[in-house]
Enzyme design. Sequence first.
Site, PDB file in Angstrom:
ATOM      1  CG  ASP A 210     -27.467 109.975  77.206  1.00  0.00           C
ATOM      2  OD1 ASP A 210     -26.553 110.840  76.926  1.00  0.00           O
ATOM      3  OD2 ASP A 210     -27.230 108.941  77.734  1.00  0.00           O
ATOM      4  CG  ASP A 212     -26.386 104.145  78.660  1.00  0.00           C
ATOM      5  OD1 ASP A 212     -25.992 104.565  77.396  1.00  0.00           O
ATOM      6  OD2 ASP A 212     -26.233 102.928  78.988  1.00  0.00           O
TER       7      ASP A 212
HETATM    8  N1  ADE Z   1     -22.126 110.146  75.708  1.00  0.00           N
HETATM    9  C1  ADE Z   1     -23.145 110.668  76.089  1.00  0.00           C
HETATM   10  N2  ADE Z   1     -24.045 109.992  76.379  1.00  0.00           N
HETATM   11  C2  ADE Z   1     -23.578 108.647  76.147  1.00  0.00           C
HETATM   12  C3  ADE Z   1     -24.015 107.305  76.509  1.00  0.00           C
HETATM   13  N3  ADE Z   1     -25.163 107.115  77.056  1.00  0.00           N
HETATM   14  N4  ADE Z   1     -23.267 106.393  76.118  1.00  0.00           N
HETATM   15  C4  ADE Z   1     -21.767 106.564  75.880  1.00  0.00           C
HETATM   16  N5  ADE Z   1     -21.422 107.800  75.722  1.00  0.00           N
HETATM   17  C5  ADE Z   1     -22.185 108.937  75.848  1.00  0.00           C
END
Ligand code: ADE
Length: 249
Positions: A210, A212
């Site tokens: 992703d 974030d």
């Molecule tokens: N693990 C996978 N995506 C994450 C994110 N955006 N923030 C923290 N841990 C994660």
Amino acid sequence: MTVIGIIGGSGLDNPDILENAKDVELKNIWGKPSSPVKSGTIAGTEVHIIGRHGRDHTIPPTYVNNRANIQALKDLGCNYILATTAVGSLREKIDRGHLVIMDQFIDFTRKRELTFHETFEPHSPMHTPMAEPFDADLRAKMVESCNELEITVHDKGTVVTIEGPRFSTRAESHMFRAWGADIINMSTAPEAILANEAGIPYAVVAMSTDYDCWKTDEAPVTWDDILEIFQANAENVTSMLIKTIEKIS
Ligand code: ADE
């Protein structure tokens, strides 16, 4: 003799990659590892796998007993540890599904056990060097394996490990980018610190799942988004681990 430990992250802890596998329940002075240890062989090499969050994903990041996990692998004679983790991407160029063989971490955790040394022997303080926390030779083998398998890989990157289990605010996400972090997760820094203290060469393959929440042209990350991406790409992580183990052996 080569003995390899694997610590598998969310969705990336498939124990079925082992031949002649058996489960062993272990306990050491730090307590129980996160899961039974699945022991077997890959390409003739002894391999031991721990699922970081337990077999049914019941252990939140803050409560993973990293000391028991690393100690268990040490007691089993592991001379290398390979770890997997899902991460959020803090850089446009690290797209969903890409792998990153990280070379640095920033520790933004607050509630973790970060040392095996709760007391020092008289006049023998233990201050572990941490300038290069990930083993260069293991990282090179991981990158080589990805290239041979034609998997998109970034051969370095800085991970920031946050406490969790919540995701970051947008202000935090921007701050981590400004600090130079490329990817974000909730697991690596404490595990890497303890592997280094234990003197076991350690490297991590991260799968970006992703963006974030810094990227405002996308909806902020949710757990469902993460699950979907790593289910679609878990096979890549498994095949690169097997190739890396063949190279170490
Ligand atoms: N693990 C996978 N995506 C994450 C994110 N955006 N923030 C923290 N841990 C994660």
